[in-house]
Design a protein around this motif. Structure first.
Motif, PDB file in Angstrom:
ATOM      1  N   GLN A   3       0.833  -1.202   0.000  1.00  0.00           N
ATOM      2  CA  GLN A   3       0.000   0.000   0.000  1.00  0.00           C
ATOM      3  C   GLN A   3       0.874   1.261   0.000  1.00  0.00           C
ATOM      4  N   ASN A   4       0.234   2.390  -0.300  1.00  0.00           N
ATOM      5  CA  ASN A   4       0.946   3.676  -0.360  1.00  0.00           C
ATOM      6  C   ASN A   4       1.743   3.959   0.893  1.00  0.00           C
ATOM      7  N   ILE A   5       1.090   3.724   2.030  1.00  0.00           N
ATOM      8  CA  ILE A   5       1.690   3.965   3.326  1.00  0.00           C
ATOM      9  C   ILE A   5       3.058   3.280   3.412  1.00  0.00           C
ATOM     10  N   GLU A   6       3.112   2.042   2.959  1.00  0.00           N
ATOM     11  CA  GLU A   6       4.357   1.286   3.072  1.00  0.00           C
ATOM     12  C   GLU A   6       5.440   1.839   2.149  1.00  0.00           C
ATOM     13  N   LEU A   7       5.013   2.452   1.060  1.00  0.00           N
ATOM     14  CA  LEU A   7       5.977   3.041   0.135  1.00  0.00           C
ATOM     15  C   LEU A   7       6.739   4.178   0.824  1.00  0.00           C
ATOM     16  N   GLU A   8       6.046   4.857   1.762  1.00  0.00           N
ATOM     17  CA  GLU A   8       6.677   5.987   2.464  1.00  0.00           C
ATOM     18  C   GLU A   8       7.947   5.578   3.189  1.00  0.00           C
ATOM     19  N   GLN A   9       7.941   4.376   3.737  1.00  0.00           N
ATOM     20  CA  GLN A   9       9.123   3.926   4.474  1.00  0.00           C
ATOM     21  C   GLN A   9      10.341   3.861   3.556  1.00  0.00           C
ATOM     22  N   PHE A  10      10.107   3.579   2.271  1.00  0.00           N
ATOM     23  CA  PHE A  10      11.224   3.521   1.319  1.00  0.00           C
ATOM     24  C   PHE A  10      11.663   4.929   0.911  1.00  0.00           C
ATOM     25  N   GLU A  20      16.023  -7.863  -2.977  1.00  0.00           N
ATOM     26  CA  GLU A  20      14.797  -7.696  -3.762  1.00  0.00           C
ATOM     27  C   GLU A  20      13.634  -8.339  -3.028  1.00  0.00           C
ATOM     28  N   PRO A  21      12.401  -7.858  -3.142  1.00  0.00           N
ATOM     29  CA  PRO A  21      12.004  -6.768  -4.024  1.00  0.00           C
ATOM     30  C   PRO A  21      12.132  -5.383  -3.383  1.00  0.00           C
ATOM     31  N   ASP A  22      12.654  -5.317  -2.117  1.00  0.00           N
ATOM     32  CA  ASP A  22      12.719  -4.022  -1.431  1.00  0.00           C
ATOM     33  C   ASP A  22      13.420  -2.953  -2.265  1.00  0.00           C
ATOM     34  N   ARG A  23      14.520  -3.388  -2.906  1.00  0.00           N
ATOM     35  CA  ARG A  23      15.274  -2.445  -3.722  1.00  0.00           C
ATOM     36  C   ARG A  23      14.367  -1.777  -4.761  1.00  0.00           C
ATOM     37  N   ILE A  28      10.573   2.611  -6.788  1.00  0.00           N
ATOM     38  CA  ILE A  28       9.200   3.059  -7.084  1.00  0.00           C
ATOM     39  C   ILE A  28       8.913   4.335  -6.281  1.00  0.00           C
ATOM     40  N   ALA A  29       9.343   4.314  -5.011  1.00  0.00           N
ATOM     41  CA  ALA A  29       9.138   5.499  -4.165  1.00  0.00           C
ATOM     42  C   ALA A  29       9.863   6.714  -4.766  1.00  0.00           C
ATOM     43  N   MET A  30      11.057   6.458  -5.288  1.00  0.00           N
ATOM     44  CA  MET A  30      11.840   7.540  -5.886  1.00  0.00           C
ATOM     45  C   MET A  30      11.167   8.037  -7.173  1.00  0.00           C
ATOM     46  N   ALA A  31      10.692   7.101  -7.976  1.00  0.00           N
ATOM     47  CA  ALA A  31       9.998   7.474  -9.220  1.00  0.00           C
ATOM     48  C   ALA A  31       8.769   8.315  -8.884  1.00  0.00           C
ATOM     49  N   ARG A  32       8.123   7.956  -7.788  1.00  0.00           N
ATOM     50  CA  ARG A  32       6.925   8.696  -7.400  1.00  0.00           C
ATOM     51  C   ARG A  32       7.260  10.139  -7.054  1.00  0.00           C
ATOM     52  N   LYS A  33       8.404  10.338  -6.367  1.00  0.00           N
ATOM     53  CA  LYS A  33       8.851  11.706  -6.057  1.00  0.00           C
ATOM     54  C   LYS A  33       9.061  12.482  -7.356  1.00  0.00           C
TER      55      LYS A  33
END
Ligand code: SAH
Ligand code: SF4
Ligand code: F3S
Length: 481
Positions: A3-10, A20-23, A28-33
């Motif tokens: 979920q989105n929330i979990e993306l924040e931690q990255f 992987e797949p954390d990397r 993805i979090a960076m692409a979102r920024k």
């Protein structure tokens, strides 16, 4: 899916994680920024368009690309509008390649008008060094190229693409890695493809797939079962298990198991209604599998069993490892054990050295097996395969003549076979509103035949009984009862 929330931690991490797949979630979090910044500048969402060529493996890969893009903040658009266009390519026959080159020409003109448009190419065609050379030389406007083995690295490559103007090329020769738990955006809410294995070890002499998809690797059964359970929880009722040769599933696992054993495990999943799989290689189709299919309440009454040729001589040259007789014996056994099974096939015409008599043998098999459908292909020479180096390539006119002769028989027998259910009532999974007539819906029978009948969108994803009133060649008109 995370979920989105979990993306924040990255988003807060300074360095990308190694594992992987954390990397990839980090990227993805960076692409979102990055997309959020561009969004602000342009005062609109960034958009993508993914076009898939080729088989169901590629279709499934495209769902993975789409899942990543959606999580990275992109939304879907048409090709002419999209900020990012991706072609997930196929190279099984030359016409698949030509279609990609043709469409790249159009993209070039679009990109001239909107230079910020990004273009990415991936999939099987990109695993061929000669293709990469052609793209570098004649299609230098392409921004990103990656292959089949590192598709899981797409988030990382996406970030690289968004932060440079140079063409990025990342192709791996092979991999033994299987990365689980990346986001997926499914095309249908009620059915889904599931990879159970990747690659192929068969090296049929005409086929390029083993060269572009690498060696056979089976997914861990626990991961497969978990994925299906999660899908069922999301509303999926039908799964299609995907592999180039599902019958050899499990051979290279640490704890080897058979495909039939995997099917038994999947059958037990509550809420799952239908199981399909493809493709089955005739050489590995076991009695155990026939038994499991026969006893199953969920495995659909459809088997895709590629013949390729009915001539034992040609089959040998194709490295298919079965004969005309052993194929017919298998088909006979299947018909006897599972009488309501529909069998479909793939056939190649024009393999090097194939004569009119060889094609007569193929026609003979078609007549005897009575396929519900057969996909017939003209042989296409694939550079690097053993067949491409064979000297006795067949002249085009001769191939065309044989092809037409075969197609006629295929169509006649398929028509005969498909109409056998006329008047019966069968369960259909409703897939969509009919394209031509919106008062109708289109459903798929267990044996894969389509039926159109009166209904509305509330039926989509439901399995309903339908009376098969009239056979229209390869499909039915029916009535829900
Ligand atoms: N793994 C599957 C097939 C994958 S490719 C199997 O073994 O059945 C799908 C189909 O494309 C093949 O079944 C074959 O009929 C066809 N095909 C593969 N290579 C081809 C070539 N070089 N020319 C024409 N058809 C080909
Ligand atoms: Fe190609 Fe043969 Fe493998 Fe199928 S089994 S993908 S036809 S090499
Ligand atoms: Fe084509 Fe690759 Fe599938 S070559 S048929 S997309 S495995």
């Amino acid at each position: 899916m995370l979920q989105n929330i979990e993306l924040e931690q990255f988003q807060e991490m300074v360095e990308p994680p190694e594992s992987e797949p954390d990397r990839q979630y980090y990227f993805i979090a960076m692409a979102r920024k990055l997309t959020a910044q561009l969004e602000k500048q342009q005062k609109r969402k960034l958009t993508y368009c993914v076009t898939t060529f080729g088989c169901q493996m590629n279709a499934r890969d495209s769902e993975k690309l789409t899942g990543i893009l959606e999580l990275a903040g992109y939304e879907a658009a048409t090709e002419d509008m999209a900020d990012l266009v991706i072609y997930n390519t196929c190279t099984v026959r030359d016409n698949a390649n030509q279609r990609v080159y043709g469409r790249l020409g159009n993209l070039n003109s679009m990109k001239k008008k909107t230079p910020h448009k990004k273009i990415a190419l991936c999939g099987c065609m990109m695993q061929e060094p000669s293709v990469i050379e052609t793209i570098k030389k004649s299609y230098s406007f392409v921004d990103l190229i990656f292959g089949t083995h590192n598709i899981y690295k797409f988030p990382e490559l996406l970030v690289a693409m968004l932060t440079t103007e140079d063409m990025i090329i990342d192709i791996w020769k092979d991999t033994d890695q299987i990365v689980e738990n990346l986001p997926v955006e499914r095309k249908y809410a009620f059915k889904s493809g599931i990879n159970i294995m990747f690659g192929c070890n068969n090296f049929c002499s005409y086929c390029i797939v083993p060269y572009v998809r690498g060696r056979e690797r089976s997914r861990n059964p626990k991961d497969i079962i978990k994925e299906i359970k999660d899908l069922v929880a999301e509303g999926v009722v039908e799964v299609m298990l995907l592999g180039q040769n599902v019958n050899s599933y499990g051979k290279n696992l640490e704890e080897p198991m058979t495909f039939a054993e995997l099917l038994r495990g999947i059958e037990k999943i509550d809420g799952l209604k239908r199981i399909r799989f493809m493709t089955s290689h005739p050489k590995d189709l076991s009695d155990e599998l026939i038994q499991v299919m026969k006893e199953s309440k969920k495995i659909c009454r459809h088997l895709h069993l590629p013949l390729q040729s009915g001539s034992t001589r040609i089959l040998k040259a194709m490295n298919r490892v079965y004969t005309k007789e052993s194929y017919l014996e298998l088909a006979c056994k299947l018909r006897k054990e599972i009488p309501d099974l529909s069998i479909t096939t793939d056939i190649i015409v024009g393999f090097p050295g194939e004569t009119k008599e060889d094609v007569d043998e193929t026609i003979d098999v078609v007549k005897r097996v009575q396929y519900d459908n057969a996909f017939t292909f003209i042989y296409s020479k694939r550079t690097g395969t053993p067949a491409a180096a064979m000297e006795n390539q067949v002249p085009q006119e001769e191939v065309k003549e044989n092809f037409d002769r075969l197609l006629k028989v295929v169509q006649e027998t398929a028509r005969e076979r498909v109409r056998l259910l006329t008047g019966q009532t069968a369960e259909a999974l409703v897939e969509e509103i009919n394209e031509q007539d919106e008062t109708l819906v289109t459903g798929r029978l267990s044996n894969n035949t389509l039926v159109h009948f009166k209904g509305d969108s509330s039926l989509i994803g439901k399995i309903v009984p339908v009376k098969l009133k009239e056979c229209k060649g390869f499909y039915y008109l029916g009535e829900m009862i």
